[in-house]
Design an enzyme around this catalytic site. Structure first.
Site, short mmCIF file in Angstrom:
data_model
loop_
_atom_site.label_atom_id
_atom_site.label_comp_id
_atom_site.label_asym_id
_atom_site.label_seq_id
_atom_site.Cartn_x
_atom_site.Cartn_y
_atom_site.Cartn_z
N ASP A 45 20.67 -13.43 -4.79
CA ASP A 45 20.41 -12.57 -5.94
C ASP A 45 19.50 -11.42 -5.53
OD1 ASP A 45 20.30 -12.53 -9.22
OD2 ASP A 45 18.42 -11.82 -8.33
N TYR A 50 14.99 -3.74 -6.34
CA TYR A 50 14.21 -4.46 -5.34
C TYR A 50 14.14 -3.71 -4.01
CZ TYR A 50 15.14 -8.45 -8.48
OH TYR A 50 15.27 -9.27 -9.56
N LYS A 75 22.06 -5.74 -9.48
CA LYS A 75 21.77 -5.30 -10.84
C LYS A 75 21.61 -3.78 -10.93
CE LYS A 75 18.96 -9.50 -11.11
NZ LYS A 75 18.63 -9.63 -9.68
N HIS A 108 20.12 -4.78 -15.61
CA HIS A 108 18.87 -5.46 -15.26
C HIS A 108 17.94 -5.64 -16.46
CE1 HIS A 108 15.89 -5.95 -11.65
NE2 HIS A 108 15.72 -6.90 -12.55
N LEU A 190 9.89 -21.34 -11.35
CA LEU A 190 8.72 -22.18 -11.11
C LEU A 190 7.46 -21.61 -11.75
CD1 LEU A 190 9.37 -22.86 -7.31
CD2 LEU A 190 10.03 -24.29 -9.26
N ILE A 228 17.19 -19.24 -9.36
CA ILE A 228 17.10 -18.41 -8.16
C ILE A 228 15.65 -18.40 -7.63
CG2 ILE A 228 19.11 -16.93 -8.47
CD1 ILE A 228 17.28 -14.92 -9.93
N LYS A 230 12.52 -18.01 -5.24
CA LYS A 230 12.27 -17.07 -4.14
C LYS A 230 11.14 -17.58 -3.27
CE LYS A 230 9.41 -13.88 -4.27
NZ LYS A 230 8.05 -13.58 -3.73
N SER A 231 11.33 -17.52 -1.95
CA SER A 231 10.26 -17.82 -1.01
C SER A 231 10.64 -17.22 0.34
CB SER A 231 10.06 -19.34 -0.85
OG SER A 231 9.04 -19.61 0.09
N VAL A 232 9.65 -16.88 1.13
CA VAL A 232 9.90 -16.48 2.52
C VAL A 232 9.39 -17.55 3.48
CG1 VAL A 232 9.91 -14.00 2.05
CG2 VAL A 232 7.74 -15.14 2.57
N ARG A 236 9.70 -24.11 2.34
CA ARG A 236 9.93 -24.05 0.90
C ARG A 236 11.36 -23.62 0.59
NH1 ARG A 236 4.26 -21.05 -0.71
NH2 ARG A 236 2.90 -22.86 -0.39
N ASN A 240 13.52 -26.04 -1.71
CA ASN A 240 14.07 -25.55 -2.98
C ASN A 240 15.56 -25.76 -3.10
OD1 ASN A 240 11.53 -24.69 -3.78
ND2 ASN A 240 11.88 -22.54 -3.25
#
Length: 278
Positions: A45, A50, A75, A108, A190, A228, A230-232, A236, A240
């Site tokens: 996504d 972004y 979006k 969006h 989260l 959706i 999100k983490s880098v 994690r 997830n």
């Protein structure tokens, strides 16, 4: 790890767990998405706002995976609302992605101050009817915005992507979406990490030998939401996605649902009007 899917109102199937790239720096996006795809994510996504669509597209191409096995959402940003503007924006977003089509294209934000979201929706309908995208939907649309689309549009949105987490559940809106066969997709699922210290979640996590984040994501899945996270962080990102080895009881689901406190973290769709042009 297995991948649950949801069938949208037009028959298109969307992986229920996606990988979000909101606030992932453009220079880090390709690596993060490649890692997610290696783990098993098949739903990514992104959004024009972004500023990292190019990295998503590069990761998709570098993965070597068949395009039809992947689901890419992007979006339309606020500054490109309007019929002709939205048509141009989609062409430009495909150029940035380096892909021939997106699987899901969303408005969006409604951006009601500009009062162009219906015109924008008609452009998305045109793209969809012409076969340029597999499904179209909206994000951050409230009841009044969905009502206008129902009266003035032709295609029922396939999905409404909204802020949704244990302490902000928007239950009336989610019920309306289900009544109209609009799938509910949770962003900030989260609570941007803020919900995870709640004793209810910690206790359930300890009982199931999983993390509080996994508990919350499992709660979303059992309620039928698309999520959706999100983490880098590689660990994690993997955790997830690793949600198939356990399930919540009805009592556990109810105890998490009882945490709703109206704790909105993001902007109010009735007033948010930033152009999102960078």
């Amino acid at each position: 790890m297995t991948m649950d899917v949801i069938t949208l109102n037009n028959g298109v199937r969307i992986p229920q767990v996606g990988f979000g790239v909101f606030q992932v720096p453009p220079g880090d996006t390709q690596q993060a998405v490649e890692h997610a795809l290696e783990i098993g994510y098949r739903h990514i996504d992104t959004a024009a706002a972004y500023n990292n669509e190019a990295g998503v597209g590069a990761a998709v191409r570098a993965s070597g995976l068949p395009r039809e096995e992947l689901f890419v959402t992007t979006k339309l940003r606020n500054g490109e609302h309007g019929y002709e503007s939205a048509l141009r924006a989609y062409d430009e977003t495909l150029q940035r992605l380096g892909l021939e089509y997106a699987d899901l294209y969303l408005v969006h934000w409604p951006n009601p101050a500009a009062d162009l979201y219906v015109d924008s929706w008609r452009a998305l309908e045109r793209i969809y009817i012409d076969g340029g995208v597999r499904a179209i939907g909206v994000s951050n649309f409230l009841t009044e915005h969905l009502d206008r689309l129902a009266k003035e549009g032709e295609v029922v949105p396939a999905i409404n992507q909204i802020e949704l987490h244990p302490t902000y559940q928007q239950r009336e809106l989610t019920a309306l979406c289900r009544q109209r066969s609009i799938a509910v997709e949770a962003y900030s699922p989260l609570g941007q990490g803020g919900d995870l210290d709640d004793p209810v979640l910690v206790s359930i996590a300890e009982a199931l030998h999983v993390t509080p984040a996994q508990v919350v994501l499992r709660w979303h899945l059992q309620l039928g939401h698309v999520v959706i996270p999100k983490s880098v962080n590689p660990d994690r990102i993997r955790a997830n996605f690793d949600l198939s080895g356990f399930a919540l009881t009805d009592d556990q689901v109810a105890s998490i649902t009882a945490l709703d406190s109206g704790n909105r973290l993001g902007s109010d769709p009735r007033t948010f009007a930033i152009s999102q042009i960078r």
